[in-house]
Scaffold this motif. Structure first.
Motif, short mmCIF file in Angstrom:
data_model
loop_
_atom_site.label_atom_id
_atom_site.label_comp_id
_atom_site.label_asym_id
_atom_site.label_seq_id
_atom_site.Cartn_x
_atom_site.Cartn_y
_atom_site.Cartn_z
N THR A 188 -51.43 1.84 19.39
CA THR A 188 -50.96 1.78 20.67
C THR A 188 -51.72 2.53 21.78
O THR A 188 -52.71 3.18 21.37
N ARG A 190 -51.29 4.87 25.10
CA ARG A 190 -50.57 5.69 25.88
C ARG A 190 -51.47 6.49 27.11
O ARG A 190 -52.69 6.55 27.06
N GLU A 202 -46.04 4.20 26.43
CA GLU A 202 -46.71 3.86 25.12
C GLU A 202 -46.39 2.58 24.71
O GLU A 202 -45.15 2.08 24.60
#
Length: 301
Positions: A188, A190, A202
Motif C-alpha cells: 500500500t 500512504r 492509504e
C-alpha cells in the motif's frame, strides 16, 4: 484448536485483531482473550504448558503483553510471532543493528541513552529523524532540521528513554507499507508520518520486484510470520525505515480471514524458527553508537 490472544487496551475495539478473533470463533475454534494492560496478572500461574495450541500478541510497543508471550514461549508453547523475533523489531536500535548486519537497506542509525548525546552527531548528517527506540504508530517522531533545532527539542525528548536518530531520506512524502501474511505480500501507499496530509488515504499499489525482494528478506532476517515493513523510495533506491510485528493489514483483501488462516497454520506447524544471531560486527559499526553514549549507558547516571 484453542488459542490465546493477548490484546492491549489500545486495540480493544480495533478491527485487527477483533475481526480475526471473530473469524476463528466462527470456524469453531476456542479463543481466549487476555488484556494484559488492563488486568492484574498472576504471573506464577498465568501460563501453563499444553493449555493452548498458540498464543498471539497484538499489543503496543512497551506494553506488558510481550512479557506474557515470552513466558508462554518458555513453556514450549507456539507464539505468533516468535517472541524473540518480536523483541528484535520492537527495539528499533536492535532492529537496525540486526538488519544492517544481515544486508537490509537501512539508514545509518545512532542510538543515545540521553537526548543531549545526540549533539555529537555530525552536522553533515542533518536533517535527522529522531524517535524513541520503542516507539510505535508514529509516536514522538521528529524531523530535526539542524543542531539548533535539536537544542530546542531536548526538553521534549527527555522522557522518551533510548532514542535513535537517522539521516532523513529524501522522498515524495509517501511511503510504501508492505504487509506479509501467510507467505503473501501486499503493498500500500500512504502518507508519511513526517508529511501529514489528511487528503492522502492509504491505497493498494503494485508491488515492484525490488521492494518485494526486500520485504521477503525482512521476514527472513527478523524471523517474522505476520509483519509490516515501511519502505521509502529514496534517491539511491528503497530504504527500510520501520518493521512492525502484527500490523493493521489495512487494504489487504479479506485480511481477517487471511490472518486467521495464517495463525492456524502457524499453530499447527509450530511457527517460524527464531531469528538467528547476526554475525559478529566489525569495528566499523554500520549502526553508529556515539562513544560517550556507549560509555554512559550503563553507568547508572
Amino acid at each position: 484448536m484453542r488459542l490465546c490472544f493477548l490484546v492491549e487496551e489500545h486495540y480493544r475495539h480495533d478491527g485487527m485483531p477483533n475481526e480475526v478473533i471473530g473469524q476463528l470463533s466462527a470456524w469453531g475454534h476456542q479463543v481466549d482473550v487476555v488484556r494484559p494492560g488492563g488486568s492484574l496478572l498472576r504471573m506464577t500461574e498465568a501460563v501453563r504448558a499444553g493449555t493452548h495450541d498458540a498464543w498471539v500478541l497484538k499489543t503496543v510497543s512497551g506494553g506488558p503483553g510481550l512479557t506474557l508471550l515470552e513466558a508462554a514461549a518458555a513453556t514450549g508453547t507456539t507464539t505468533v510471532n516468535d517472541a524473540r523475533s518480536i523483541r528484535g523489531v520492537r527495539d528499533k536500535a536492535l532492529a537496525a543493528a540486526i538488519g544492517r548486519a544481515r544486508g537490509l537497506p537501512l539508514p545509518t542509525t545512532y542510538a543515545a541513552a540521553r537526548p543531549e548525546l545526540l549533539r555529537e552527531i555530525p552536522e553533515a548528517e542533518y536533517p535527522l529523524v529522531v524517535k524513541p527506540a520503542d516507539g510505535s504508530s508514529g509516536r514522538a517522531v521528529h524531523l530535526v532540521s539542524s543542531p539548533r533545532r535539536l537544542e530546542s527539542l531536548l526538553p521534549v525528548l527527555a522522557g522518551e528513554g533510548l532514542l535513535i536518530a537517522q539521516p532523513y531520506v529524501p522522498n515524495s512524502g509517501t511511503d510504501i507499507k508492505v504487509y506479509g501474511v501467510g507467505g503473501e505480500l501486499f503493498a500500500t501507499e500512504r502518507c508519511s508520518p513526517l508529511n501529514p496530509d489528511p487528503s492522502v488515504r492509504e491505497r493498494r499499489v503494485p508491488l515492484s520486484a525490488e521492494v518485494a525482494a526486500i520485504a521477503e528478506q525482512v521476514g527472513s532476517v527478523y524471523g517474522l510470520d505476520l509483519y509490516g515493513v515501511d519502505v521509502l523510495l529514496g534517491p539511491d533506491g528503497p530504504v527500510v525505515v520501520d518493521v512492525n510485528d502484527f500490523p493493521s493489514f489495512r487494504q489487504v483483501p479479506d485480511a481477517a480471514a487471511r490472518v486467521a488462516r495464517a495463525v492456524l497454520e502457524l499453530a499447527r506447524t509450530g511457527g517460524s524458527a527464531p531469528v538467528p544471531a547476526p554475525p559478529a560486527l566489525p569495528c566499523a559499526l554500520p549502526v553508529s553508537i556515539p562513544a560517550q553514549a556507549s560509555a554512559r549507558a550503563g553507568d547508572g547516571s
